[in-house]
Design an enzyme around this catalytic site. Structure first.
Site, PDB file in Angstrom:
ATOM      1  CE  LYS A   1      -7.708   2.095   1.235  1.00  0.00           C
ATOM      2  NZ  LYS A   1      -7.583   0.799   1.930  1.00  0.00           N
TER       3      LYS A   1
ATOM      4  CB  SER B   1      -0.963  -0.046   1.186  1.00  0.00           C
ATOM      5  OG  SER B   1      -1.871   1.006   1.098  1.00  0.00           O
ATOM      6  CG  HIS B   2       0.044   3.796   3.175  1.00  0.00           C
ATOM      7  ND1 HIS B   2      -0.899   2.813   3.285  1.00  0.00           N
ATOM      8  CD2 HIS B   2       0.531   4.002   4.406  1.00  0.00           C
ATOM      9  CE1 HIS B   2      -0.998   2.447   4.552  1.00  0.00           C
ATOM     10  NE2 HIS B   2      -0.140   3.150   5.262  1.00  0.00           N
TER      11      HIS B   2
ATOM     12  CG  ASP C   1      -2.435  -0.165  -2.940  1.00  0.00           C
ATOM     13  OD1 ASP C   1      -2.336   0.947  -2.379  1.00  0.00           O
ATOM     14  OD2 ASP C   1      -3.170  -1.070  -2.506  1.00  0.00           O
TER      15      ASP C   1
HETATM   16  C1  G16 Z   1      -5.695  -0.702   5.047  1.00  0.00           C
HETATM   17  C2  G16 Z   1      -7.106  -1.114   4.790  1.00  0.00           C
HETATM   18  C3  G16 Z   1      -8.026   0.057   5.072  1.00  0.00           C
HETATM   19  C4  G16 Z   1      -7.831   0.544   6.487  1.00  0.00           C
HETATM   20  C5  G16 Z   1      -6.380   0.832   6.733  1.00  0.00           C
HETATM   21  C6  G16 Z   1      -6.169   1.081   8.199  1.00  0.00           C
HETATM   22  O1  G16 Z   1      -5.382   0.337   4.162  1.00  0.00           O
HETATM   23  O2  G16 Z   1      -7.240  -1.506   3.431  1.00  0.00           O
HETATM   24  O3  G16 Z   1      -9.330  -0.358   4.849  1.00  0.00           O
HETATM   25  O4  G16 Z   1      -8.556   1.711   6.726  1.00  0.00           O
HETATM   26  O5  G16 Z   1      -5.592  -0.281   6.378  1.00  0.00           O
HETATM   27  O6  G16 Z   1      -4.842   1.294   8.449  1.00  0.00           O
HETATM   28  P1  G16 Z   1      -4.309   1.324   9.935  1.00  0.00           P
HETATM   29  O7  G16 Z   1      -4.627  -0.003  10.561  1.00  0.00           O
HETATM   30  O8  G16 Z   1      -2.845   1.576   9.756  1.00  0.00           O
HETATM   31  O9  G16 Z   1      -5.005   2.456  10.607  1.00  0.00           O
HETATM   32  P2  G16 Z   1      -4.262   0.197   3.030  1.00  0.00           P
HETATM   33  O10 G16 Z   1      -4.437   1.392   2.141  1.00  0.00           O
HETATM   34  O11 G16 Z   1      -2.973   0.203   3.800  1.00  0.00           O
HETATM   35  O12 G16 Z   1      -4.539  -1.105   2.345  1.00  0.00           O
END
Ligand code: G16
Length: 543
Positions: free
Chosen positions: A376, A113-114, A279
């Site tokens: 999303k 992801s990020h 992503d």
């Molecule tokens: C992932 C999930 C998201 C969620 C986020 C929470 O995001 O896909 O639905 O809101 O984790 O992150 P944390 O647990 O760090 O607060 P991503 O974009 O990393 O896949």
């Protein structure tokens, strides 16, 4: 070509409850690590014989080698076909779109992801189910259990497949269909939004910058914004995907997308700006001198969605994660449709979308999307904003001001304490969890605690439940603080503190949320004893 059955040791794979495996890239590159997880997925879904999979990733370091390993393992496990994005690329929403449109038996998405990429950065992989969404806990738990007992994996002894051009290749008895990574997703965008109105907006001189942060969204944004909608070349910044994301941190927030924020406050600010993450599933929306919080963005998109052809018939319901502000609930109430509050994690929206209970979903963590896929979708959010701007012909600020005048304003800020000691953070949460019964009635400066709990959820569709999803403190003054630990980090722990307060009427438009929320921030810090327990005086990131 022969199938090799390689002996291997079990790994402590994906933790139960998380939707994918994220680790340091070097860990993924250890012999057998990726292979163990992939074989665990194949075994946990009942084997791969005769099945078709989707595969692709965000192009980060090791994506190219990992995709070849996955293809050889899918062939050795008897898969009939794998659809893979050219050069091994697929954004997360595009992978979801491919799984759904082509009806594949799920897919593997390579991304952390990020999180930053590179040899010293992070890598990740997750399995999405045939609906196109992240695997629910029943599936991730089965993968986890299998990963603890697995002692061998199957892989074909074969050369790499050429993924540089589209077309059909063979790998043993399996076919590999290399697809354009953009086409299917771009087609869905065209079916949902008023491209003529957006084209006319750009033709009228409207200016925009989209920061792809050298991650996967560049090709998607260029194809739609510049090639299809006529935005001038140069609208998409940092549009070439790079294995290390240009040494950047592809998390579209005010800290990591600071250059874009500065651009929007300077004399050359365009009318509109946006950014997406590694992503392509997260988004950030900016107008001149204004950053739209993800919670407000969800509410504005829901309130105006009828302006886009794909939603002109109205919404069935709106779903948000628990720490997301209640702004979207106010829109749902006005529209007379359902409002759902789920735990953090996109997977919890899946059943609501499948059952037609919700049309639009969003999270404070910069994710917004709809029933068009089961992830999303960053570019989707940007295009819905553009559709609204094209139809209303008002600035982002004017649209927000009008929204707050109509619904009131939920001032909101999230504070992140990153890389803190894991044991100390877990103890802080455990103590908060023990205390909800003692807290009501307690004074915290100007505020008084009305109620407190540890959020638990029962899915209204399948009846499954999730407990311990974050401690909520409600204040009598229409304010709320929420505490939870991040589930997406790879080093130490990250404490997230979400603070909000509702102001009816115009919501005092000029005020800085950090100032407006100062009493809630102070109360939250005091209740959780953040300084004493974590040794931190201030958060690392405020969004
Ligand atoms: C992932 C999930 C998201 C969620 C986020 C929470 O995001 O896909 O639905 O809101 O984790 O992150 P944390 O647990 O760090 O607060 P991503 O974009 O990393 O896949």
């Amino acid at each position: 070509m022969r199938v090799k059955s390689v002996s291997t040791n079990p790994i402590a794979g994906q933790e139960p409850g998380t939707s994918g495996l994220r680790r340091k890239t070097a860990v993924f590159m250890e012999p057998g690590y990726l292979e163990n997880f992939v074989q665990s997925v194949f075994d946990a879904v009942g084997g791969l014989a005769g099945k078709t999979l989707t595969a692709g990733g965000d192009g980060r370091y090791f994506n190219d080698r990992a995709i070849q390993i996955i293809l050889r393992m899918a062939a050795a496990n008897g898969a009939a076909r794998v659809l893979v994005g050219r050069d091994g690329l697929l954004s997360t929403p595009a992978a979801s779109a491919v799984i759904r449109t082509r009806g594949t038996d799920g897919g593997l998405i390579l991304s952390a992801s990020h999180n930053p990429a590179g040899e010293h950065g992070d890598f990740g992989i997750k399995y999405n189910i045939p609906s196109g969404g992240p695997a629910p806990e029943s599936v991730t738990d089965a993968i986890y259990r299998r990963s603890l007992e697995i002692d061998r994996y199957q892989i074909l002894d074969a050369a790499d497949v050429d993924l540089s051009t589209t077309g059909i290749r063979t790998l043993g008895a399996m076919s590999v269909e290399v697809i354009d990574p953009v086409d299917i997703h771009a087609g869905i965008m065209q079916s949902l939004f008023d491209f003529d109105a957006i084209r006319a907006l750009f033709a009228s001189g409207f200016t925009m910058r989209f920061d792809a942060m050298h991650a996967v969204t560049g090709p998607y944004a260029k194809a739609v914004l510049e090639d299809e909608l006529g935005a001038p070349s140069g609208t998409v910044l940092n549009g070439e995907p790079m294995a290390d994301f240009g040494a950047g941190y592809p998390d579209p927030n005010p800290v990591h997308a600071r250059t874009l924020v500065e651009l929007m406050t300077g004399p050359d600010a365009p009318d509109f700006a946006a950014a997406s993450d590694g992503d392509g599933d997260r988004n950030m929306i900016l107008g001149r001198d204004i950053i739209v919080t993800p919670s407000d963005s969800l509410a504005v998109l829901a309130a105006n969605a009828h302006l886009a052809p794909g939603y002109s018939g109205g919404l069935r319901g709106i779903a948000r994660s628990m720490p997301t502000s209640r702004a979207a609930d106010r829109v749902a109430a006005k529209l007379g449709i359902g409002a759902f509050e789920t735990p953090t994690g996109w997977k919890f929206f899946g059943t609501l979308l499948d059952a037609g209970l919700a049309t639009i979903c969003g999270e404070e963590s910069a994710g917004t999307g709809s029933n068009h896929v089961r992830e999303k979708d960053g570019l989707w959010a940007v295009l819905l904003w553009l559709n609204i701007l094209a139809r209303r012909r008002e600035s982002v600020r004017e649209i927000l001001n009008a929204h707050w005048s109509e619904f009131g304003r939920d001032y909101y800020t999230r504070h992140d304490y990153e890389g803190v000691d894991k044991a100390a953070a877990e103890a802080l949460m455990a103590d908060l969890r023990r205390r909800p019964a003692d807290l009501p009635g307690r004074r915290c400066g100007a505020l008084r605690i009305a109620a407190a709990d540890d959020f638990s959820y029962r899915d209204p569709v399948d009846g499954s439940s999730a407990n311990g999803q974050g401690v909520r403190i409600f204040f009598e003054e229409d304010a709320r603080a929420v505490f939870r630990l991040s589930g997406t980090g790879t080093a130490g722990a990250t404490l997230r503190v979400y603070q909000e307060r509702f102001e009816p009427g115009s919501g005092e438009l000029g005020l800085d949320p950090q100032q407006t929320l100062a009493p809630v921030i102070a109360a939250a810090s005091d209740i959780a004893e953040i300084h004493a327990r974590l040794g931190r005086l201030a958060p690392d990131v405020r969004t």
